[in-house]
Design a protein around this motif. Structure first.
Motif, mmCIF file in Angstrom:
data_model
loop_
_atom_site.group_PDB
_atom_site.id
_atom_site.type_symbol
_atom_site.label_atom_id
_atom_site.label_comp_id
_atom_site.label_asym_id
_atom_site.label_seq_id
_atom_site.Cartn_x
_atom_site.Cartn_y
_atom_site.Cartn_z
ATOM 1 N N ALA A 287 0.823 -1.211 0.000
ATOM 2 C CA ALA A 287 0.000 0.000 0.000
ATOM 3 C C ALA A 287 0.858 1.263 0.000
ATOM 4 C CB ALA A 287 -0.935 -0.007 1.211
ATOM 5 N N GLU A 288 1.972 1.245 0.713
ATOM 6 C CA GLU A 288 2.852 2.413 0.753
ATOM 7 C C GLU A 288 3.430 2.702 -0.628
ATOM 8 O OE1 GLU A 288 5.817 1.910 3.717
ATOM 9 O OE2 GLU A 288 4.400 1.887 5.379
ATOM 10 N N ASP A 289 3.769 1.645 -1.360
ATOM 11 C CA ASP A 289 4.278 1.836 -2.718
ATOM 12 C C ASP A 289 3.236 2.517 -3.593
ATOM 13 O OD1 ASP A 289 6.709 0.488 -2.177
ATOM 14 O OD2 ASP A 289 5.723 -1.436 -2.469
ATOM 15 N N LEU A 290 1.992 2.074 -3.469
ATOM 16 C CA LEU A 290 0.923 2.623 -4.299
ATOM 17 C C LEU A 290 0.682 4.099 -3.999
ATOM 18 C CD1 LEU A 290 -1.632 -0.339 -4.205
ATOM 19 C CD2 LEU A 290 0.007 0.222 -6.001
ATOM 20 N N GLU A 291 0.894 4.495 -2.756
ATOM 21 C CA GLU A 291 0.751 5.909 -2.396
ATOM 22 C C GLU A 291 1.927 6.731 -2.907
ATOM 23 O OE1 GLU A 291 0.124 6.498 1.732
ATOM 24 O OE2 GLU A 291 -1.695 5.282 1.825
ATOM 25 N N ARG A 292 3.120 6.127 -2.886
ATOM 26 C CA ARG A 292 4.343 6.850 -3.218
ATOM 27 C C ARG A 292 4.625 6.880 -4.714
ATOM 28 N NH1 ARG A 292 7.310 4.001 -0.362
ATOM 29 N NH2 ARG A 292 8.102 2.602 -1.963
ATOM 30 N N GLU A 293 4.357 5.779 -5.405
ATOM 31 C CA GLU A 293 4.719 5.655 -6.811
ATOM 32 C C GLU A 293 3.541 6.034 -7.709
ATOM 33 O OE1 GLU A 293 7.717 4.913 -7.746
ATOM 34 O OE2 GLU A 293 8.593 4.173 -5.885
ATOM 35 N N GLY A 299 0.224 -2.662 -8.801
ATOM 36 C CA GLY A 299 -1.066 -3.087 -8.280
ATOM 37 C C GLY A 299 -0.905 -4.394 -7.537
ATOM 38 N N ALA A 300 -2.005 -4.953 -7.114
ATOM 39 C CA ALA A 300 -1.979 -6.212 -6.370
ATOM 40 C C ALA A 300 -1.304 -7.300 -7.195
ATOM 41 C CB ALA A 300 -3.397 -6.623 -5.997
ATOM 42 N N GLY A 301 -0.405 -8.033 -6.557
ATOM 43 C CA GLY A 301 0.272 -9.129 -7.239
ATOM 44 C C GLY A 301 1.444 -8.705 -8.103
ATOM 45 N N LYS A 302 1.753 -7.407 -8.163
ATOM 46 C CA LYS A 302 2.890 -6.919 -8.940
ATOM 47 C C LYS A 302 4.108 -6.775 -8.026
ATOM 48 C CE LYS A 302 0.464 -6.571 -12.677
ATOM 49 N NZ LYS A 302 0.681 -7.497 -13.805
ATOM 50 N N TYR A 303 5.284 -6.672 -8.648
ATOM 51 C CA TYR A 303 6.529 -6.637 -7.881
ATOM 52 C C TYR A 303 7.324 -5.372 -8.181
ATOM 53 C CZ TYR A 303 5.771 -11.398 -6.309
ATOM 54 O OH TYR A 303 5.248 -12.507 -5.699
ATOM 55 N N ILE A 304 8.154 -5.001 -7.197
ATOM 56 C CA ILE A 304 8.986 -3.803 -7.293
ATOM 57 C C ILE A 304 10.346 -4.127 -6.701
ATOM 58 C CG2 ILE A 304 8.238 -2.915 -5.040
ATOM 59 C CD1 ILE A 304 8.250 -0.098 -6.247
ATOM 60 N N GLY A 305 11.388 -3.438 -7.170
ATOM 61 C CA GLY A 305 12.726 -3.676 -6.661
ATOM 62 C C GLY A 305 12.834 -3.377 -5.175
ATOM 63 N N ARG A 306 13.468 -4.280 -4.421
ATOM 64 C CA ARG A 306 13.639 -4.107 -2.976
ATOM 65 C C ARG A 306 15.024 -3.607 -2.616
ATOM 66 N NH1 ARG A 306 15.533 -6.851 1.756
ATOM 67 N NH2 ARG A 306 16.771 -8.215 0.413
ATOM 68 N N LEU A 307 16.022 -3.985 -3.402
ATOM 69 C CA LEU A 307 17.411 -3.744 -3.021
ATOM 70 C C LEU A 307 18.265 -3.742 -4.280
ATOM 71 C CD1 LEU A 307 18.835 -3.634 -0.113
ATOM 72 C CD2 LEU A 307 19.586 -5.969 -0.590
ATOM 73 N N GLY A 308 19.441 -3.137 -4.195
ATOM 74 C CA GLY A 308 20.424 -3.237 -5.262
ATOM 75 C C GLY A 308 19.969 -2.610 -6.567
#
Length: 682
Positions: A287-293, A299-308
């Protein structure tokens, strides 16, 4: 107030428009008033301009006329509407008003939406009729025959709807090393679970699988029955694991009736621990990603870079979304596709990293809290970036549970810390920089012998009990080479005081301290001091890399390239499509660089040099500098050590290596580096 708004607007416009005779209502005034309300999204007023037939038509919609306009325009984020039409000089037309009951005006509609500009042609037809206002008075005027496409292009009914569909890219960009070795690819993983209709004995089978996976039997049994009542033929997932997880073979050999293993598409990190901090991993969007990005593909079930690199280059790797804007009728049938763009797959990244060199550096460090950098000191290509301790990015991405993962989570050294991009106290590896500054400033003569007695020194009594301590108290006559070879803290403290605070800070700025270091992987900024160097003790400590000096290993490695390149600092690069180039040209004289380089040769190759080994285990001629930073709360107390060693092949000048190890002195770090150099000869 029915019709009052329409009467007032039309009356006002009629005064401004040169139109028909004063005893005739002006059709163009009605058109202008209607399009004005349309353009300004005055939804509640639009009905006041409609003919009786149109009022009847729009009243039969599933929502009110104004609500429908607001809904569609809000959905498409309509920011501007412009309706253009050609005016007509009614007087010149010499119309017989008794015979004219309707007029049609072709219009061009331009709408700015979240998908871009939409332009289309329509028409506004006005009819002359008598309507009754709220006071019961009859009004003879022109009114608009509303068309559904006044609401939006291609609408044929007020109950039509807009569908704005985001199409996400099918493939995330992949990451490769310089030789095409896959480091992060769109590969596969194993999903382990139960197919309920195949289970013969739930309790026994759940216990069998739980034992292999290291889970609680009750937890596994609960997961196994998720689709029992709705879809017993579906796979109820218990755990996702990497393709090379050793438990896969155990499960296959156990032949548990209800257990199913399927290969599913997903991110795959082929070299796992080896490139964990460099490449990073993905996590599910929250949810924080959706507010920030603001990227619409999340959306639900999608992925985003965590590190590196997965997070640093998220924008390039994720690609570009496509979208389709279409009009559907109330039953969901498509009437028209208004706009469509295809999604663009993410960009692939090819790194300068050589995974074979990465492996050798990784092995040489062992299981220490450490970082290592290998770069080409002439071209600037970074060939290896290692941080330890490590984690398995495949297990993090998949949420895999394993004893190994439990161990690294509990590791107090923090496996998520990327040590090659952090800053640490450099200790004596900073001394070549002090020497270079002293030579450039003319306060250091490499041949001058400075007489230093004893183990400790202070400038004067104002220092109180504070002393600078050196490790070579038996050497009294010290020149630059001797000071570098023995790593004499007192010599470099004295030279720092001679240079002075102002010039020391100026040179630090020249060397890229306290500024964002230009590199294609995010790095923490190096610094010489938290504030200034007005304190004499702090200035002295800075000269030998203590005090408040903080450096990251990549920046340090880059600065050492000036001793190889006649005073020019090479720009480190991480991507194969980046051009090799200087970062800072001729920051020191070529003669200064040569003088420093000769002292670094002595450090490694002359007896009593801090990096000298009678049998190094390899045949390379190296130049280098050791450093052991001491992290203490106060002088005279015990503290932690950070060992450093930067070395470069003096003959071929093809490799430069920096190692930083927490909790160990530089002597051990030298042995680690020699193991690496030996591995490079095999």
């Amino acid at each position: 107030m029915k019709k009052k708004f329409q009467i007032m607007v039309v009356a006002a416009i009629s005064i401004l428009i040169s139109g028909c005779s004063s005893d005739q209502p002006d059709p163009e005034a009605a058109v202008k008033a209607y399009t004005y309300a349309w353009e300004n999204q005055q939804y509640n007023e639009l009905t006041d301009f409609l003919s009786l037939a149109s009022q009847e038509e729009v009243s039969n919609g599933s929502v009110s006329f104004a609500e429908k306009y607001a809904e569609i325009h809000e959905q498409m984020d309509v920011s501007r509407i412009q309706v253009n039409y050609e005016t007509t000089d009614i007087n010149e037309e010499e119309m017989d008003w008794d015979e004219v009951s309707d007029l049609t005006y072709p219009v061009t509609v331009e709408i700015e939406t979240l998908a871009g500009a939409i332009t289309y042609d329509s028409e506004v037809q006005v009819v002359r009729e008598i309507q009754t206002n709220e006071e019961g008075e009859e009004i003879d005027d022109w009114f608009v025959n509303w068309k559904p496409d006044h609401l939006f292009e291609s609408f044929q009914s007020i109950d039509d709807k807009i569908v704005y569909q985001i199409v996400t890219p099918e493939n995330r960009g992949q990451i490769y090393d310089r030789n095409g070795e896959p480091l992060a690819i769109n590969g596969q993983f194993h999903r382990i679970g139960f197919q309920y209709e195949k289970i013969k004995d739930l309790e026994t089978e759940a216990k069998q699988l739980a034992t292999i996976l290291g889970l609680e039997p009750d937890e596994v049994a609960e997961l196994a029955v998720v689709y029992r009542d709705s879809n017993p033929d579906w796979l109820a997932p218990v755990m996702d694991v990497p393709l090379n997880d050793g438990r896969i073979e155990e499960i296959a050999e156990a032949t548990i009736p209800g257990v199913v293993m399927e290969r599913r598409p997903g991110r795959e990190y082929r070299y796992a621990h080896l490139t964990a901090h460099l490449i990073g991993d993905l996590r599910e969007v929250n949810a924080e990603d959706l507010e920030r990005e603001d990227w619409p593909g999340y959306g639900a079930g999608k992925y985003i870079g965590r590190l590196g690199l997965e997070t640093a280059y998220e924008e390039q790797l994720r690609g570009e979304v496509g979208f389709e804007v279409r009009v559907e009728d109330a039953s969901g049938e498509t009437r028209d596709v208004l706009m469509k763009t295809e999604p663009q797959d993410g960009e692939d990244l090819t790194l300068t990293i050589d995974v074979n060199i990465q492996q050798k550096l990784y092995d040489s460090i062992g299981d220490e809290a450490a970082s290592g950098v290998v770069m080409d000191p002439v071209k600037g290509e970074v060939l290896a970036l290692v941080s330890r301790p490590v984690f398995n990015p495949n297990e993090v991405y998949l949420g895999t549970k394993s004893p190994e993962r439990t161990a690294w989570i509990e590791d107090e050294r923090n496996v998520n810390l990327i040590r090659f991009n952090r800053t640490f106290s450099p200790g004596s590896v900073f001394k070549p920089l002090t020497a270079a500054i002293g030579l450039e400033e003319g306060v250091l003569d490499p041949n001058e012998v400075v007489h230093i007695d004893g183990e400790q020194w202070r400038a004067d009594s104002s220092w109180g009990n504070y002393r600078v301590t050196r490790v070579n108290p038996g050497v009294s006559d010290v020149n630059l080479e001797t000071a570098m070879k023995y790593s004499d803290n007192i010599y470099f403290a004295q030279k720092s005081l001679e240079i002075g605070a102002e010039r020391m800070l100026d040179w630090a700025e020249t060397f890229g301290f306290s500024e964002e270091f230009s590199f294609e992987y995010p790095l923490h900024d190096s610094q010489v001091a938290n504030g200034g160097l007005d304190n004499e003790i702090l200035l002295a400590d800075t000269g030998y890399g203590q005090g408040e000096v903080q450096m990251n290993p990549v920046h340090l490695s880059s600065l050492y390239t000036m001793f190889v390149n006649e005073g020019t600092i090479v720009q480190p690069i991480l991507f194969m499509d980046s051009d090799s180039r200087p970062w800072k040209e001729h920051v020191i004289e070529a003669s200064t660089a040569e003088t420093i380089f000769d002292t670094l040769l002595a450090v490694v190759n002359e007896p009593n040099g801090t990096a000298y080994r009678e049998n190094s285990g390899h045949s390379r001629m190296l130049a280098g500098k050791t450093g052991t930073a001491e992290i203490k709360d106060a002088q005279g107390t015990e503290g932690d050590e950070i060992g450093w060693y930067t070395s470069v092949d003096a003959t071929h000048q093809d490799l430069l290596v920096t190692l930083m190890v927490e909790g160990l002195g530089s002597s051990t770090v030298v042995d680690m580096a020699n193991r690496f150099w030996a591995e490079m000869e095999e």
